[in-house]
Design a protein around this motif. Structure first.
Motif: not given
Length: 169
Positions: A133, A137, A142, A146-147, A149-150, A152
């Motif tokens: 993942k 991303l 990204k 941001q990764i 945050k997305d 978590r």
């Protein structure tokens, strides 16, 4: 997710209401049957007393009166039964049809939900690990923040994976 919970709560409330309705109808039917039993007991007592009275009369009159009495009692019983039992049977048939409709409707809803979940699972990508993942991303452009945050996860975890795969220095 909250829509599913609301749907589940709605179904539970609907089921509880349906069960309460069935319980009320059952109590009503029980009281009607009890009244009918009492009426039949009264008729049986009357028949018993009439038979005692007829026993005192002579045999020729007795046969005639017993046949006549049997016919009258039969007519009275048929009236009582048709007046009290048939409406109960009709209401039970109505309840049975309502239950069948409800079951069919619920079965259709379940099938629809199963189809929707199958289509949803087809739309989401299948990731084997968190690392895949993160890499995907990052390749999409990204930022590391941001990764994190997305997904978590910590920024340090994202940086570690990208450094391990030699995508950043």
């Amino acid at each position: 997710m909250s829509v599913d919970v609301l749907y589940l709560v709605f179904m539970i409330v609907l089921l509880v209401a349906f069960l309460a309705y069935m319980n009320i109808k059952d109590k009503e039917n029980t009281s009607k049957i009890t009244k009918l039993q009492n009426a039949m007991e009264d008729l049986t007592k009357e028949l018993h007393y009439l038979k005692k009275d007829l026993d005192l009369k002579d045999d020729s009159e007795e046969k005639f009166n017993i046949d006549l009495l049997k016919d009258e009692v039969k007519i009275m019983l048929e009236k009582e039964v048709s007046h009290k039992i048939y409406p109960i049977l009709q209401s039970l048939k109505n309840v049975e049809s309502i239950i069948e409709e409800f079951q069919n409707e619920q079965q259709n809803r379940i099938l629809t939900l199963e189809q929707k979940t199958q289509s949803i699972s087809k739309l989401t990508p299948n990731y084997d690990t968190e690392e895949q993942k993160i890499i995907e991303l990052f390749q999409q452009g990204k930022s590391i923040e941001q990764i994190a945050k997305d997904l978590r996860v910590g920024i340090g975890n994202v940086e570690l994976v990208l450094k391990f795969k030699k995508m950043i220095k």
